[in-house]
Design a protein around this motif. Sequence first.
Motif, mmCIF file in Angstrom:
data_model
loop_
_atom_site.group_PDB
_atom_site.id
_atom_site.type_symbol
_atom_site.label_atom_id
_atom_site.label_comp_id
_atom_site.label_asym_id
_atom_site.label_seq_id
_atom_site.Cartn_x
_atom_site.Cartn_y
_atom_site.Cartn_z
ATOM 1 N N HIS A 1 0.860 -1.197 0.000
ATOM 2 C CA HIS A 1 0.000 0.000 0.000
ATOM 3 C C HIS A 1 0.889 1.237 0.000
ATOM 4 C CE1 HIS A 1 0.821 -0.596 4.210
ATOM 5 N NE2 HIS A 1 -0.377 -0.968 4.626
ATOM 6 N N HIS B 1 -5.338 7.902 2.548
ATOM 7 C CA HIS B 1 -5.564 6.457 2.413
ATOM 8 C C HIS B 1 -6.376 6.106 1.171
ATOM 9 C CE1 HIS B 1 -9.122 8.040 4.406
ATOM 10 N NE2 HIS B 1 -9.779 6.934 4.091
ATOM 11 N N THR C 1 -4.899 3.562 -1.670
ATOM 12 C CA THR C 1 -5.599 2.325 -1.995
ATOM 13 C C THR C 1 -5.919 2.243 -3.477
ATOM 14 O OG1 THR C 1 -6.542 2.288 0.230
ATOM 15 C CG2 THR C 1 -7.607 0.903 -1.434
ATOM 16 N N SER D 1 -2.814 1.327 -5.384
ATOM 17 C CA SER D 1 -2.514 -0.097 -5.227
ATOM 18 C C SER D 1 -3.365 -0.938 -6.158
ATOM 19 C CB SER D 1 -2.764 -0.546 -3.780
ATOM 20 O OG SER D 1 -2.023 0.207 -2.859
ATOM 21 N N GLY E 1 -4.174 -3.166 2.891
ATOM 22 C CA GLY E 1 -5.165 -2.143 3.198
ATOM 23 C C GLY E 1 -4.725 -1.287 4.368
ATOM 24 N N VAL F 1 -11.164 1.494 3.039
ATOM 25 C CA VAL F 1 -10.417 0.517 2.243
ATOM 26 C C VAL F 1 -11.287 -0.691 1.930
ATOM 27 C CG1 VAL F 1 -8.504 -1.124 2.304
ATOM 28 C CG2 VAL F 1 -8.146 1.219 3.076
ATOM 29 N N CYS G 1 -12.576 -2.281 -1.561
ATOM 30 C CA CYS G 1 -12.400 -3.688 -1.925
ATOM 31 C C CYS G 1 -13.713 -4.306 -2.382
ATOM 32 C CB CYS G 1 -11.841 -4.479 -0.745
ATOM 33 S SG CYS G 1 -10.115 -4.128 -0.356
ATOM 34 N N THR H 1 -7.286 -8.618 0.737
ATOM 35 C CA THR H 1 -6.361 -7.583 1.182
ATOM 36 C C THR H 1 -5.819 -7.996 2.551
ATOM 37 O OG1 THR H 1 -6.061 -5.182 1.469
ATOM 38 C CG2 THR H 1 -8.102 -6.146 2.332
#
Length: 515
Positions: free
Chosen positions: A164, A178, A182, A185, A195, A206, A210, A225
Amino acid sequence: MALDTRRRSGGRSARRAARTAFDFTMLPGLTNRLPVCEVMDGSQVERIDAASMDILENVGVVFRDDIALADWRKAGAKVVGDTVFLDRGLVRELIATIPATFTYHARNPANNVDLGGNKSVFVPMTGAPFLRDLDDVRRNPMLDDLTMFHKLSHMMPALHSSAHHIVEPYDHPISQRHLRITYSSMKYSDKMFMGMTTSPKNAEDVLDMCAILFGEDFTEENAVTTGNCNGNSPLVWDETMLGAMRAFCRRNQPVLCSPFVLGGANTPASVAASVAQLNAEALSALAYTQVIRQGCPAIYGHYLSTVSMKSGAPMAGTPEISLMNFMIGQMARHYGVPWRTSNTLGGAKTFDAQAGYESATTLSSVMHAGANYIWHSAGWNEAGMHCSVAKFIVDAEQCAMAYRMAEGVKWGDFDEALAAVPDVGPGGHYLGHPHTQDNFQSAFFRPELFDNNSIEQWQAEGGVEITERALGRARQLLQAYEEPRLDSGVNDALLDYIARREREIPAADALNQEF
């Protein structure tokens, strides 16, 4: 002549030629066939276990979180103030429900990997507040730098994850960072990723992302994750980490339960006693994951360093760190849970001999310790204060070499190869033999970044040293990079989610704890 990797050759044919020079296919998850190094006999394993259980029962572990304390009371633990005293029977009952193995699902199913037992993965470093860039200049990173590392992670065959926040993107507010981490990534690699657990709210974001990428039903049943939750040694788990842990476990996503060990500073000045304390800390968190959701995957984690009694600085690559890795591997296997360690760690300020020796020592020990989730496998230097592009590239190749070693001896062509011996006979050579011609590319690992030519040839080609070679390779890779395209609908949904959350979360240089 050394290749001028700064020059843009331009044109589709040039880009195609550059792509064909590399094989970006990810190596399958590693099946480590090396015998594990076990430095304790059975009675010593039991002694560490008993000492850890005594700590849990009689010293206790502080859980600075009202929800966790209520959860523990409900589970039958003794709670006094914010200290939880854990009966060993309860601990054993809880950790017995942690899966011994599970599968990580990547955006590209071809990049799925198994974890646990002798199944292992290499994951790049994370968390660096500085980088050494493509010109080997130490500076603050930006989002484009993080994107660069995610692209390189995607292209290095031995790396199984894009991690990450390999480096911190300073051009985005801390409260919203964040989200962009994310997305990067997810977008620039189709391998598995980590995450953010910087706050419970961030962890929820996160996991929402996902669910957009994989589907809510899929994430409910499959690991996609990984969260990392660091303990505050000695014997404290704080509200931020516990809240993030609950977010991941409730949605059936694995967390690394990671005491942060500075041997001699926040543990006793003793290898065995440090492991006993670390083991108690890890067990307390592993047990709590099963209080949150029985059967959810969890990983025995730690960060290991010893402290210089001269300066107080953390050290890497010391003999005691290797010994602790061997011991922790034994303890994790004793409990039947996957375990995480750190890899290729260096304390040097540049990519120098110290960095190489420290990293090689760490890499060797974690491979022989039988680690599963092998984190910080590329780029770590200056005690984690910076990620070096040059070291990232070389570390990734070192992981590929370790991967080959851990595969073990290949016996498939033994009889055919042995038949070449009478063909060549005494005093001959095998270079022109058909078996050699057929197998020279696969028989022995060929490092791309180490120079094994004569000094005369090396000088004639410009006398290029390892840092410059690695930076040249990084530029080549980035020129050849092709993005693994996200489904356009999923991409739009992710960007819409980020835009909404950036409206809802005030831009501030502080963690998002409320919004």
